[in-house]
Design a protein around this motif. Sequence first.
Motif, short mmCIF file in Angstrom:
data_model
loop_
_atom_site.label_atom_id
_atom_site.label_comp_id
_atom_site.label_asym_id
_atom_site.label_seq_id
_atom_site.Cartn_x
_atom_site.Cartn_y
_atom_site.Cartn_z
N ASP A 51 13.68 -1.67 2.35
CA ASP A 51 12.74 -0.60 1.99
C ASP A 51 11.40 -0.85 2.68
O ASP A 51 11.14 -1.94 3.20
N MET A 52 10.57 0.19 2.68
CA MET A 52 9.18 0.10 3.12
C MET A 52 8.32 0.75 2.06
O MET A 52 8.74 1.73 1.43
N SER A 53 7.14 0.20 1.85
CA SER A 53 6.21 0.81 0.91
C SER A 53 4.79 0.65 1.44
O SER A 53 4.54 -0.12 2.36
N TYR A 54 3.88 1.39 0.82
CA TYR A 54 2.48 1.39 1.26
C TYR A 54 1.59 1.35 0.04
O TYR A 54 1.84 2.04 -0.95
N ARG A 55 0.57 0.53 0.10
CA ARG A 55 -0.43 0.47 -0.96
C ARG A 55 -1.79 0.63 -0.35
O ARG A 55 -2.19 -0.17 0.50
N GLN A 56 -2.49 1.67 -0.78
CA GLN A 56 -3.83 1.92 -0.26
C GLN A 56 -4.82 0.96 -0.91
O GLN A 56 -4.77 0.73 -2.11
N MET A 57 -5.71 0.40 -0.09
CA MET A 57 -6.73 -0.53 -0.56
C MET A 57 -8.06 -0.03 0.00
O MET A 57 -8.30 -0.15 1.19
N GLY A 58 -8.87 0.56 -0.83
CA GLY A 58 -10.12 1.13 -0.32
C GLY A 58 -9.91 2.54 0.18
O GLY A 58 -8.90 3.18 -0.09
N ASN A 59 -10.88 3.03 0.95
CA ASN A 59 -10.84 4.41 1.41
C ASN A 59 -9.85 4.64 2.54
O ASN A 59 -9.04 5.55 2.49
N ASP A 60 -9.93 3.83 3.59
CA ASP A 60 -9.16 4.11 4.79
C ASP A 60 -8.09 3.08 5.10
O ASP A 60 -7.32 3.26 6.02
N GLU A 61 -8.05 2.00 4.38
CA GLU A 61 -7.14 0.91 4.73
C GLU A 61 -6.11 0.68 3.64
O GLU A 61 -6.25 1.14 2.52
N GLY A 71 12.59 -11.63 2.99
CA GLY A 71 11.38 -11.61 2.17
C GLY A 71 10.57 -10.35 2.44
O GLY A 71 11.00 -9.46 3.17
N VAL A 72 9.39 -10.30 1.85
CA VAL A 72 8.50 -9.16 2.01
C VAL A 72 7.40 -9.53 3.00
O VAL A 72 6.76 -10.57 2.87
N TYR A 73 7.20 -8.68 3.99
CA TYR A 73 6.18 -8.89 5.02
C TYR A 73 5.14 -7.78 4.88
O TYR A 73 5.49 -6.60 4.76
N SER A 74 3.87 -8.15 4.90
CA SER A 74 2.81 -7.16 4.77
C SER A 74 2.03 -7.04 6.08
O SER A 74 1.82 -8.03 6.77
N TYR A 75 1.63 -5.82 6.36
CA TYR A 75 0.88 -5.52 7.58
C TYR A 75 -0.32 -4.64 7.22
O TYR A 75 -0.13 -3.53 6.69
N PRO A 76 -1.54 -5.12 7.47
CA PRO A 76 -2.72 -4.30 7.19
C PRO A 76 -2.82 -3.13 8.17
O PRO A 76 -2.67 -3.32 9.38
#
Length: 92
Positions: A51-61, A71-76
């Motif tokens: 799967d892929m998911s997205y979590r917004q952090m702040g206004n634009d990022e 495992g789970v890999y995160s990309y800013p």
Amino acid sequence: MDWIAVQPYYKVLREVNGIEDTTVVEHRQIYLYVDKIVTKHREFLISEVFDMSYRQMGNDEGLLYLHTKRGVYSYPVKENPESFIEAFKVLD
């Protein structure tokens, strides 16, 4: 083989040289192909990505998460990855 979708992401690197401490931001790309997902240093087979998911952090990022067999890999990311995630889900 051409990619189906591309998502820009960035990596913040800290470099310490003697007494100088510098921060470098590298702009990178995640490429979605029919059979794999490729980043600068990793390659995931589509069959290994659950799967892929997205979590917004702040206004634009935010963070794009790849849920994989390893495992789970995160990309800013600075751009919303909805179209990238949708392109992946069409393959699944």
